[in-house]
Motif scaffolding. Structure first.
Motif, PDB file in Angstrom:
ATOM      1  N   VAL A   1     -69.525 -49.534   7.439  1.00 27.62           N
ATOM      2  CA  VAL A   1     -68.987 -48.265   6.949  1.00 27.62           C
ATOM      3  C   VAL A   1     -68.111 -48.448   5.713  1.00 27.62           C
ATOM      4  O   VAL A   1     -68.238 -47.713   4.732  1.00 27.62           O
ATOM      5  CB  VAL A   1     -68.191 -47.558   8.066  1.00 27.62           C
ATOM      6  CG1 VAL A   1     -67.589 -46.258   7.565  1.00 27.62           C
ATOM      7  CG2 VAL A   1     -69.089 -47.298   9.263  1.00 27.62           C
ATOM      8  N   VAL A   2     -67.195 -49.408   5.751  1.00 26.08           N
ATOM      9  CA  VAL A   2     -66.311 -49.616   4.609  1.00 26.08           C
ATOM     10  C   VAL A   2     -66.704 -50.896   3.878  1.00 26.08           C
ATOM     11  O   VAL A   2     -67.065 -51.899   4.486  1.00 26.08           O
ATOM     12  CB  VAL A   2     -64.825 -49.672   5.037  1.00 26.08           C
ATOM     13  CG1 VAL A   2     -64.371 -48.320   5.530  1.00 26.08           C
ATOM     14  CG2 VAL A   2     -64.577 -50.734   6.093  1.00 26.08           C
ATOM     15  N   ASN A   3     -66.653 -50.845   2.560  1.00 24.97           N
ATOM     16  CA  ASN A   3     -67.015 -51.967   1.698  1.00 24.97           C
ATOM     17  C   ASN A   3     -65.750 -52.766   1.420  1.00 24.97           C
ATOM     18  O   ASN A   3     -65.070 -52.582   0.419  1.00 24.97           O
ATOM     19  CB  ASN A   3     -67.632 -51.433   0.407  1.00 24.97           C
ATOM     20  CG  ASN A   3     -68.208 -52.521  -0.456  1.00 24.97           C
ATOM     21  OD1 ASN A   3     -68.276 -53.679  -0.063  1.00 24.97           O
ATOM     22  ND2 ASN A   3     -68.638 -52.151  -1.654  1.00 24.97           N
ATOM     23  N   SER A   4     -65.448 -53.668   2.358  1.00 27.03           N
ATOM     24  CA  SER A   4     -64.116 -54.265   2.403  1.00 27.03           C
ATOM     25  C   SER A   4     -64.197 -55.781   2.462  1.00 27.03           C
ATOM     26  O   SER A   4     -65.029 -56.348   3.184  1.00 27.03           O
ATOM     27  CB  SER A   4     -63.387 -53.737   3.650  1.00 27.03           C
ATOM     28  OG  SER A   4     -62.189 -54.418   3.891  1.00 27.03           O
ATOM     29  N   LEU A   5     -63.314 -56.451   1.732  1.00 26.27           N
ATOM     30  CA  LEU A   5     -63.176 -57.909   1.811  1.00 26.27           C
ATOM     31  C   LEU A   5     -62.147 -58.272   2.884  1.00 26.27           C
ATOM     32  O   LEU A   5     -61.160 -57.562   3.064  1.00 26.27           O
ATOM     33  CB  LEU A   5     -62.723 -58.479   0.471  1.00 26.27           C
ATOM     34  CG  LEU A   5     -63.722 -58.425  -0.683  1.00 26.27           C
ATOM     35  CD1 LEU A   5     -63.034 -58.852  -1.975  1.00 26.27           C
ATOM     36  CD2 LEU A   5     -64.926 -59.298  -0.399  1.00 26.27           C
ATOM     37  N   LYS A   6     -62.383 -59.407   3.550  1.00 21.33           N
ATOM     38  CA  LYS A   6     -61.374 -59.899   4.494  1.00 21.33           C
ATOM     39  C   LYS A   6     -60.088 -60.265   3.754  1.00 21.33           C
ATOM     40  O   LYS A   6     -58.990 -59.960   4.206  1.00 21.33           O
ATOM     41  CB  LYS A   6     -61.903 -61.131   5.235  1.00 21.33           C
ATOM     42  CG  LYS A   6     -62.839 -60.825   6.395  1.00 21.33           C
ATOM     43  CD  LYS A   6     -63.189 -62.083   7.129  1.00 21.33           C
ATOM     44  CE  LYS A   6     -64.014 -61.780   8.365  1.00 21.33           C
ATOM     45  NZ  LYS A   6     -63.250 -61.053   9.397  1.00 21.33           N
ATOM     46  N   GLU A   7     -60.248 -60.942   2.645  1.00 23.03           N
ATOM     47  CA  GLU A   7     -59.108 -61.302   1.816  1.00 23.03           C
ATOM     48  C   GLU A   7     -59.597 -61.517   0.381  1.00 23.03           C
ATOM     49  O   GLU A   7     -60.793 -61.673   0.139  1.00 23.03           O
ATOM     50  CB  GLU A   7     -58.401 -62.566   2.322  1.00 23.03           C
ATOM     51  CG  GLU A   7     -59.265 -63.801   2.389  1.00 23.03           C
ATOM     52  CD  GLU A   7     -60.031 -63.959   3.688  1.00 23.03           C
ATOM     53  OE1 GLU A   7     -59.410 -63.768   4.750  1.00 23.03           O
ATOM     54  OE2 GLU A   7     -61.246 -64.250   3.655  1.00 23.03           O
ATOM     55  N   LEU A   8     -58.663 -61.513  -0.546  1.00 28.36           N
ATOM     56  CA  LEU A   8     -58.984 -61.753  -1.951  1.00 28.36           C
ATOM     57  C   LEU A   8     -57.995 -62.786  -2.490  1.00 28.36           C
ATOM     58  O   LEU A   8     -56.991 -62.449  -3.121  1.00 28.36           O
ATOM     59  CB  LEU A   8     -58.912 -60.464  -2.761  1.00 28.36           C
ATOM     60  CG  LEU A   8     -59.298 -60.579  -4.233  1.00 28.36           C
ATOM     61  CD1 LEU A   8     -60.740 -61.057  -4.390  1.00 28.36           C
ATOM     62  CD2 LEU A   8     -59.113 -59.260  -4.965  1.00 28.36           C
ATOM     63  N   PRO A   9     -58.256 -64.082  -2.249  1.00 26.95           N
ATOM     64  CA  PRO A   9     -57.352 -65.124  -2.733  1.00 26.95           C
ATOM     65  C   PRO A   9     -57.451 -65.273  -4.244  1.00 26.95           C
ATOM     66  O   PRO A   9     -58.543 -65.463  -4.792  1.00 26.95           O
ATOM     67  CB  PRO A   9     -57.824 -66.387  -2.008  1.00 26.95           C
ATOM     68  CG  PRO A   9     -59.235 -66.098  -1.610  1.00 26.95           C
ATOM     69  CD  PRO A   9     -59.356 -64.617  -1.455  1.00 26.95           C
ATOM     70  N   VAL A  10     -56.317 -65.184  -4.916  1.00 28.63           N
ATOM     71  CA  VAL A  10     -56.287 -65.304  -6.372  1.00 28.63           C
ATOM     72  C   VAL A  10     -55.230 -66.323  -6.777  1.00 28.63           C
ATOM     73  O   VAL A  10     -54.249 -66.567  -6.050  1.00 28.63           O
ATOM     74  CB  VAL A  10     -56.008 -63.962  -7.059  1.00 28.63           C
ATOM     75  CG1 VAL A  10     -57.118 -62.962  -6.785  1.00 28.63           C
ATOM     76  CG2 VAL A  10     -54.657 -63.394  -6.621  1.00 28.63           C
ATOM     77  N   ARG A  11     -55.437 -66.887  -7.962  1.00 31.20           N
ATOM     78  CA  ARG A  11     -54.461 -67.804  -8.567  1.00 31.20           C
ATOM     79  C   ARG A  11     -53.776 -67.046  -9.702  1.00 31.20           C
ATOM     80  O   ARG A  11     -54.447 -66.499 -10.588  1.00 31.20           O
ATOM     81  CB  ARG A  11     -55.144 -69.049  -9.076  1.00 31.20           C
ATOM     82  CG  ARG A  11     -54.181 -70.125  -9.611  1.00 31.20           C
ATOM     83  CD  ARG A  11     -54.929 -71.396  -9.968  1.00 31.20           C
ATOM     84  NE  ARG A  11     -55.602 -71.956  -8.805  1.00 31.20           N
ATOM     85  CZ  ARG A  11     -55.016 -72.711  -7.874  1.00 31.20           C
ATOM     86  NH1 ARG A  11     -53.721 -72.971  -7.978  1.00 31.20           N
ATOM     87  NH2 ARG A  11     -55.700 -73.190  -6.871  1.00 31.20           N
TER      88      ARG A  11
END
Length: 397
Positions: free
Chosen positions: A386-396
């Motif tokens: 249903v939702v277009n969702s990431l578990k997490e978005l690790p960034v530097r």
């Protein structure tokens, strides 16, 4: 119904599934976690059906549900058969419930929230900088920004925000879980919020909703609780996904990011292309046919369920050209349908657009060297159809 397209409840590749659905036809028989229905996959047919009065929101018209063929523990039952609110009604009753909510989200009133959004954004970016050099941008920024704003708007205390996130992540999940316990917990939370504001009104939208009176009468406690559940969900989940998906798209398309940062393309346009290319809602459940409907070369029988596949629709080449699969912020993407169309178009869309239009330029101005901390192919989706969702978005940073 012919052999259905079996949808992936774990959403492992939304873009590929959207393309496969679109290739299968404009309106495709589908099966989702054992429940059958139809997916609308192309822009023109979606636009037509979203204004078709023969498709309604009330599950009273869902034949399989009324026959007892949809189990109570179906993971998405809370989305398909929610309480009495503006998302489950049609006609005069829908207009009554929607009118009360829409008053709070007019473009003028939303614009008045800009200082608060900018204040929250600045504070969160300070916290992100302190937490670096590697952070989960979803948890540190994309979630708390809209949750803080909608919490402030509704009078939801900050100490409840993490609990709400946990509940809604379970609520939207396609993984087998105790869905009835999740629904009960959400209902208890909003019922308590209604009771609290009935007893002690404050300067917040919850109190205003309870005090509002439009043609047909004020909200009952049950209607108010169901409406708040919808507002909280739409008021944070959509924007969380919009921000994370837009950041991911920009970081994996540096030429597009350079255009935005140079000022050659306005950030509001970036937001629209992100909404089209990777919509926050992948598939919207459900509408129900009150009679036989002929559309897109097929016949939807009376009583069948219909979902709108924004995954597929957003990249329809008939609407967006032969480069529809390309993330291109120079295109005119305004005619996408990612916030819906017709009487049920999302009333909170001006707020989501404003939050993203503030958040994205502030983020990239503060962290000009921002980059993904892991390869793009290692980013994991939340298991939700249903939702277009990431578990997490690790960034530097």
């Amino acid at each position: 119904m012919t052999v259905p397209f079996v949808m992936d409840p774990l959403a492992r590749d939304n873009a590929a599934e959207g393309a496969a659905l679109r290739a299968a036809g404009a309106v495709v028989p589908v099966e989702l976690l054992g429940v059958r229905g139809w997916a609308v996959t192309r822009h023109a047919e979606a636009r037509e059906l979203l204004t078709d009065a023969r498709l309604v929101k009330s599950a009273q018209h869902w034949a399989a549900f009324q026959r007892g063929e949809v189990p109570k523990d179906w993971p998405l039952i809370g989305l398909a058969v929610p309480g009495p609110s503006m998302v489950t009604t049609d006609g005069p009753e829908h207009r009554r419930l929607r009118a009360i909510v829409a008053q709070a989200f007019t473009p003028r009133r939303v614009e008045l929230m800009r200082p608060k959004i900018e204040e929250v954004t600045a504070g969160l970016l300070d916290a992100v900088a302190a937490a670096g050099p590697v952070v989960d941008l979803k948890s540190a920024f994309a979630f708390p920004l809209p949750m803080s704003v909608i919490g402030w708007l509704l009078g939801v205390p900050e100490h409840d925000h993490a609990y709400i996130r946990e509940l809604y992540e379970r609520f939207f999940s396609s993984v087998r879980h105790d869905v009835q316990a999740t629904i009960a917990a959400l209902n208890a939370f909003v019922a308590d919020l209604v009771a609290t504001r009935r007893a002690t009104p404050g300067d917040d939208l919850t109190s205003a909703l309870l005090a509002a009176d439009v043609e047909g009468g004020a909200l009952t406690d049950t209607e108010a609780a169901a409406t708040l559940r919808v507002i909280i969900a739409a008021g944070h989940e959509t924007t969380v996904n919009l921000i994370t998906n837009a950041v991911r798209a920009l970081l994996t398309h540096p030429d597009q990011l350079a255009l935005a940062r140079s000022g050659a393309v306005e950030w509001s346009v970036v937001v629209e292309e992100s909404l089209r290319w990777t919509p926050p809602t992948s598939n919207f459940l459900f509408r129900f046919a009150t009679e036989e409907i002929k559309v897109g070369g097929v016949v939807i029988p009376e009583g069948d369920a219909v979902l709108i596949s924004y995954n597929a629709i957003g990249r329809d080449p008939v609407q967006h050209g032969i480069t529809a699969e390309v993330f291109d912020i120079t295109r005119d993407a305004r005619r996408h349908l990612s916030f819906g169309h017709g009487p049920h178009v999302c009333p909170g869309s001006p707020l989501a657009r404003l939050e993203a239009s503030v958040a994205l330029p502030a983020l990239f101005e503060r962290f000009p060297d921002l980059a993904l901390a892991v390869p793009d192919e290692e980013l994991r989706a939340n298991p939700s159809a249903v939702v277009n969702s990431l578990k997490e978005l690790p960034v530097r940073l």
